[in-house]
Enzyme design. Sequence first.
Site, short mmCIF file in Angstrom:
data_model
loop_
_atom_site.label_atom_id
_atom_site.label_comp_id
_atom_site.label_asym_id
_atom_site.label_seq_id
_atom_site.Cartn_x
_atom_site.Cartn_y
_atom_site.Cartn_z
N SER A 160 -12.22 30.19 -22.18
CA SER A 160 -11.02 29.71 -22.85
C SER A 160 -10.23 30.87 -23.46
O SER A 160 -9.84 31.80 -22.75
CB SER A 160 -11.41 28.65 -23.89
OG SER A 160 -10.27 27.95 -24.33
N HIS A 180 -13.12 22.21 -18.40
CA HIS A 180 -12.89 23.49 -19.08
C HIS A 180 -14.16 24.29 -19.31
O HIS A 180 -14.18 25.51 -19.15
CB HIS A 180 -12.20 23.19 -20.42
CG HIS A 180 -11.60 24.36 -21.10
ND1 HIS A 180 -10.57 25.11 -20.56
CD2 HIS A 180 -11.87 24.94 -22.30
CE1 HIS A 180 -10.23 26.07 -21.39
NE2 HIS A 180 -11.01 26.00 -22.45
N ASP A 183 -9.90 20.74 -15.13
CA ASP A 183 -9.44 21.21 -16.45
C ASP A 183 -7.92 21.06 -16.52
O ASP A 183 -7.20 21.55 -15.65
CB ASP A 183 -9.84 22.69 -16.61
CG ASP A 183 -9.44 23.25 -17.96
OD1 ASP A 183 -8.93 22.51 -18.82
OD2 ASP A 183 -9.63 24.47 -18.16
#
Length: 502
Positions: free
Chosen positions: A199, A476, A417
């Site tokens: 991330s 994610h 994601d």
Amino acid sequence: METAEAIQREQLERLRDFLGPQVSSEEGHTVRSESRIESPINFKNPRAREFFVDGRSIPDVNFDAGPSWSGLLPISNHPNETRKLFFWFWPTNNISNVRDLLFWTNGGPGCSSLEGFLQENGPISWSWGQSEPTPNPWSWTNLTNVLWVEQPVGTGFSQGKPSISNDDELAAQVAGFLEQFLEVFGELKGSNFWVSGESYAGYYVPYIANYLYEHPNRDLNLHGIWIADPSLSWGLVQQEIPALRFAQANKNVFPFNSSFWAQLQNISDSCGYTDYLDKHVTYPPKGQLPLPAGATFNETTRAVGVKPECRIHSPIQRAVGVINPVFDVYRVTDTFPNLWSVLGFPRSTQKFVYFNRYVQDAIHAPHINWEDCGGPVYINPVTGGPGNDQSVASTLSVLPNVIEKSKRVAIVHGLADFILVAEGTRIAIQNMTWHGKQGFQKPIEPESFLVENMGVFGNQHTERGLTFVEFYYSGHMTPQFVPWAAFQTIAYVLGKRDSPSA
């Protein structure tokens, strides 16, 4: 129906084998084994004993997870240093990997690496919907020693007042912490070293690695990095431009009515998103990728933004949240009911937050109200108050240098994601120049990533020291959602495999 039910039962049996040896159970709960796991490393410094965690005494963990070391260490050797980072170090379970050390950080900014530890790639797995912790057969400690660190200051259990405004400063603090860590755990000096994360670690990790390459630590031999679903560019690139294409490709979970689809198409057309990837994301690129009509550009700060009328990612997310009350931007295929998470994020249905319980004593953590994602972690460099990261996106700054100095670099991305879209990562890569060329020169091959005993599991491509992999089924947090796939790619970066693909 009978055939389908029989196949389902067969699949459940395969799953039991797939998850590895089962811990013995009693009344539906795991029970502790009498055998004890020993560490392949012994630390001579008496201070190391202050951080020791007995794997048979971790609260709620009903099996011997093995020895580990955790606690707070300062970011410098200054006698009055108040800024300290919380870490949890786990030795490898394979003595042949004892000279390898992997650093892991989550993103945010301000999200705890203990999420990565407990729900992604650590030896203990307590993921969404699990009633209790279980051993993780895909723990990265199977491959290397792993150091999970809550950073920067202001994250998780870490202590002190945030004092950074950019990621060069963040990297310097991590480097300082590593120096203090190696003074206590001196047997790790000389380790082969890698930096990894997910991330917003798309900023963190390249900046940390770049700092270590430019300011070498003689006690660590940095070889490369691994980043998952990373922030690599502006939100315009990784959210707005690919948002409609993503929703259209996943209409089964974005079942909008025709009038709303038409509104979205109008935004996409007028803002220059519709044909952007087909026109500009070529292999090789035809030059620096242009900004679409929906972009804004600040001449003073050189920041790229989005015109209000050209925001399309947020309207899509809001609209689908009405249709699917438990829509998860981190994995769009999730549906009702909402699975509980022992960490309380991104789920909010937990009975308790694990790291706010008596586990704090067991892992030498301060008695505070721990949050999975908190902050702020940056300051305004002018006022000294809370601020935002002033760093330039890594693909436009430090990442090329890191690729050029590393043995192997991997960027992986889950295709389910939506908070950061895989096609946006493709744009960012094709606009980046490393080893004298811009972007990949050849297309990313479809169906080219295979998982052992499964078959085709995504797409991959490698050029000039950079590997990009897209995973099927994953949102994610790739080590959480498809741990078997993430495991193969990190093994490749660590030099344990010749290819990320089976």
